[in-house]
Scaffold this motif. Structure first.
Motif, PDB file in Angstrom:
ATOM      1  N   ALA A   1      13.344  39.562  -9.884  1.00 20.79           N
ATOM      2  CA  ALA A   1      14.714  39.045  -9.702  1.00 20.79           C
ATOM      3  C   ALA A   1      14.736  37.713  -8.964  1.00 20.79           C
ATOM      4  O   ALA A   1      15.567  36.851  -9.252  1.00 20.79           O
ATOM      5  N   ARG A   2      13.837  37.509  -7.999  1.00 18.59           N
ATOM      6  CA  ARG A   2      13.860  36.249  -7.243  1.00 18.59           C
ATOM      7  C   ARG A   2      13.358  35.073  -8.098  1.00 18.59           C
ATOM      8  O   ARG A   2      13.693  33.928  -7.856  1.00 18.59           O
ATOM      9  N   THR A   3      12.568  35.397  -9.117  1.00 19.34           N
ATOM     10  CA  THR A   3      11.998  34.348  -9.957  1.00 19.34           C
ATOM     11  C   THR A   3      12.923  34.003 -11.128  1.00 19.34           C
ATOM     12  O   THR A   3      13.141  32.832 -11.429  1.00 19.34           O
ATOM     13  N   PHE A   4      13.470  35.041 -11.769  1.00 11.62           N
ATOM     14  CA  PHE A   4      14.214  34.800 -13.012  1.00 11.62           C
ATOM     15  C   PHE A   4      15.664  35.277 -12.973  1.00 11.62           C
ATOM     16  O   PHE A   4      16.362  35.182 -13.977  1.00 11.62           O
TER      17      PHE A   4
ATOM     18  N   ALA B   1       7.524  34.739  -6.277  1.00 14.99           N
ATOM     19  CA  ALA B   1       7.212  36.079  -5.765  1.00 14.99           C
ATOM     20  C   ALA B   1       8.499  36.883  -5.583  1.00 14.99           C
ATOM     21  O   ALA B   1       9.503  36.367  -5.088  1.00 14.99           O
ATOM     22  N   THR B   2       8.438  38.145  -5.976  1.00 17.86           N
ATOM     23  CA  THR B   2       9.497  39.095  -5.652  1.00 17.86           C
ATOM     24  C   THR B   2       8.815  40.255  -4.939  1.00 17.86           C
ATOM     25  O   THR B   2       7.773  40.742  -5.388  1.00 17.86           O
ATOM     26  N   THR B   3       9.388  40.674  -3.802  1.00 14.46           N
ATOM     27  CA  THR B   3       8.721  41.712  -3.000  1.00 14.46           C
ATOM     28  C   THR B   3       9.730  42.684  -2.406  1.00 14.46           C
ATOM     29  O   THR B   3      10.914  42.367  -2.253  1.00 14.46           O
TER      30      THR B   3
ATOM     31  N   LEU C   1      15.971  39.645  -1.456  1.00 14.66           N
ATOM     32  CA  LEU C   1      16.747  39.011  -2.532  1.00 14.66           C
ATOM     33  C   LEU C   1      16.585  37.491  -2.414  1.00 14.66           C
ATOM     34  O   LEU C   1      15.544  37.010  -2.038  1.00 14.66           O
ATOM     35  N   GLY C   2      17.618  36.737  -2.754  1.00 12.76           N
ATOM     36  CA  GLY C   2      17.509  35.276  -2.704  1.00 12.76           C
ATOM     37  C   GLY C   2      16.868  34.725  -3.964  1.00 12.76           C
ATOM     38  O   GLY C   2      16.705  35.421  -4.969  1.00 12.76           O
TER      39      GLY C   2
ATOM     40  N   ASP D   1      25.137  36.784  -2.591  1.00  7.85           N
ATOM     41  CA  ASP D   1      24.801  36.223  -1.280  1.00  7.85           C
ATOM     42  C   ASP D   1      24.085  37.226  -0.357  1.00  7.85           C
ATOM     43  O   ASP D   1      23.694  36.856   0.752  1.00  7.85           O
ATOM     44  N   ALA D   2      23.910  38.462  -0.794  1.00 11.73           N
ATOM     45  CA  ALA D   2      23.185  39.431   0.053  1.00 11.73           C
ATOM     46  C   ALA D   2      21.730  38.993   0.202  1.00 11.73           C
ATOM     47  O   ALA D   2      21.135  38.435  -0.721  1.00 11.73           O
ATOM     48  N   ALA D   3      21.146  39.235   1.373  1.00  9.20           N
ATOM     49  CA  ALA D   3      19.755  38.825   1.613  1.00  9.20           C
ATOM     50  C   ALA D   3      18.759  39.944   1.305  1.00  9.20           C
ATOM     51  O   ALA D   3      17.609  39.679   0.935  1.00  9.20           O
TER      52      ALA D   3
END
Ligand SMILES: Cc1cc2nc3c(=O)[nH]c(=O)nc-3n(C[C@H](O)[C@H](O)[C@H](O)COP(=O)(O)OP(=O)(O)OC[C@H]3O[C@@H](n4cnc5c(N)ncnc54)[C@H](O)[C@@H]3O)c2cc1C
Length: 469
Positions: free
Chosen positions: A157-160, A247-249, A363-364, A381-383
């Protein structure tokens, strides 16, 4: 539209015979052998009891069933896999989409057309033959359409970004019984509502979505002993902030029962913490980044490697077999020292937590950015996201999950993903959407479902600002 049908069982049966004669798929009432098999959801905590289940073979069958329900004052719900089952639909009609199973990959243009009954596994496998990958969720066993209509926040999700961000078109039967083609230009209000609004816009019969040129990735999970959770979480908080968007973690505090099928011995019957990592970029660079987490504590199991995209399910290693689950989710503005300490006090080592899993996702990145076309997914906008999953039959699970949310209340955005708190009443709807989005969903429901046939649109009608005045 009444909330329950008024016909006698005999009258209803005669009318379902009328429906049976008009559709090519199966229509099963409670006394019929295929009923239980068709209605039983993956989440066994929800007892589905519709008056009848229809398993359509075509979009035309879906339109016929919706028109029938409209004429007979019933509502219609939809189920592909039952991973997101919330309501029994007692007395109403369930559409079980499992036979809408088309998958057509268009490798030259990089997209796929996918029927409403398809799980991610099939799309992943068929796309992989062409070196392509979809934006699936953590569990490839989940349905493509149910996931995507809820936004769809997956292991990249953070990448795409979200699955909903990559939709090109839907075929959908709206509550007025009409089959429509929905794109950014054709019915843009429905295109907005169907991406994030769950089933409020209509019953999707097929979706067309972009695929990514991605044959493999570096990633998996590192597992540590539960007693090392404080140090691992501390390191993860600092480390995750430094990661680029490739990276998504996430991390998950796990308590897998000793007899759970397929659990590696070092993890069975104990508390463990898994750090999940999916890196899209040079694998050696990804491995070096993860080395920093490897040094956080002794690693029980190191599952990170270069993998074909078909192994993406290994990153989260979600359960595959049906279970009676209870989910409680929330979104956080931040994961500070204090927030992490409170989370560990409630769900970490020595807490007595009854949850199978308490997960925190960072997120982000692309998750936070609106895609080309706005959609009904609100909480960009949630982190961090938090999700507690337990066995619903354990009386300690629900109060404990609420306690966890209370402990984290100082960082609570007040929001929830539509996929983790499916909107079904005014309270859950106001957590899932902001006021302007609710108003737009209500307008769509009024326009395309004037008689309130869609069970999944009821929340939009009830919680729209106009309905509350
Ligand atoms: C193990 C597991 C892992 C998960 N991982 C993630 C994750 O990583 N990210 C994430 O965002 N979510 C995740 N989820 C949540 C999941 O996306 C939702 O539960 C989703 O609704 C499941 O869709 P389904 O079709 O499989 O379920 P179903 O129970 O069959 O459907 C759930 C709902 O989806 C809608 N829906 C289904 N089919 C249609 C249709 N044809 N037309 C219109 N609406 C339809 C309806 O509102 C329906 O009630 C996960 C859930 C589980 C159990």
């Amino acid at each position: 539209m009444s909330s329950s049908p008024t016909q006698s069982p005999g009258g209803r049966r005669a009318r379902f015979d009328e429906l049976r004669a008009r559709v090519s798929g199966t229509v099963a009432e409670r006394h019929e052998p295929s009923y239980d098999e068709l209605v039983t959801p993956w989440n066994l905590a929800v007892a589905m009891r519709p008056a009848a289940v229809v398993a359509p073979l075509s979009a035309a069958d879906v339109a016929t069933a919706v028109a029938f329900a409209r004429a007979h004052d019933m509502t219609v719900g939809v189920q592909a896999t039952g991973h997101g089952a919330v309501s029994s639909l007692a007395g109403h009609v369930l559409l079980a989409t499992r036979h809408l199973d088309e998958v057509a990959v268009h490798p030259e243009q990089g997209w796929a057309r996918v029927g409403a009954g398809v799980r991610w596994t099939r799309v992943i496998e068929e796309a992989a033959r062409c070196g392509l990958a979809p934006l699936n969720g953590s569990s490839p066993d989940v349905g493509v359409v149910g996931y995507t209509t809820g936004g769809g926040v997956g292991p990249m999700a953070r990448t795409f970004g979200l699955a909903a961000d990559r939709v090109r078109a839907f075929d959908v039967v709206t509550g007025d019984g009409v089959l429509r083609r929905v794109t950014p230009r054709e019915h843009p209000d429905l295109f907005f509502a169907l991406r994030g609004g769950k089933g409020a816009g209509g019953i999707v019969t097929a979706v067309e979505l972009d695929l990514l040129p991605l044959a493999s990735f570096y990633g998996g999970a590192l597992y540590f002993a539960g007693e090392d959770a404080p140090g691992v979480v501390d390191r993860w908080r600092a480390w995750s902030r430094t990661l680029p968007e490739q990276a998504t973690t996430s991390f998950a505090i796990l308590q897998v029962p000793p007899d759970a099928p397929g659990t590696p011995p070092p993890l069975a019957g104990r508390m463990a913490i898994g750090v999940r990592f999916l890196w899209v970029g040079d694998p050696q660079h990804g491995a070096r980044l993860l080395d920093e987490m490897r040094a956080a504590a002794p690693v029980l199991l190191d599952d990170a490697a270069v993998k074909p995209y078909t192994k993406v399910g290994s990153v989260h290693a979600d359960p595959v077999d049906p279970l009676p689950g209870h989910e409680e989710g929330m979104l956080l503005t931040d994961l500070t020292d204090e927030a992490a300490a409170r989370l560990l006090a409630v769900a970490g080592p020595g807490s007595g937590s009854p949850q199978l899993m308490v997960e925190v996702r960072q997120l982000g990145g692309a998750y936070a950015r609106e895609a080309d076309h706005p959609c009904a997914f609100t909480h960009r906008d949630a982190a961090f996201s938090v999700l507690a999953v337990g066995i619903a039959l354990d009386p300690a699970v629900v109060p404990h999950a609420r306690w966890l949310c209370t402990a984290l209340a100082d960082w609570d955005t007040g929001g929830i993903w539509p996929n983790h708190g499916p909107p079904h009443d005014a309270t859950s709807a106001r957590r899932a959407y902001d006021e302007p989005t609710l108003a737009r969903l209500a307008a769509v429901a009024e326009r395309y479902d004037p008689d309130g046939v869609l069970a999944a649109a009821a929340f939009a009608r009830r919680s729209a600002p106009a309905a509350r005045t």
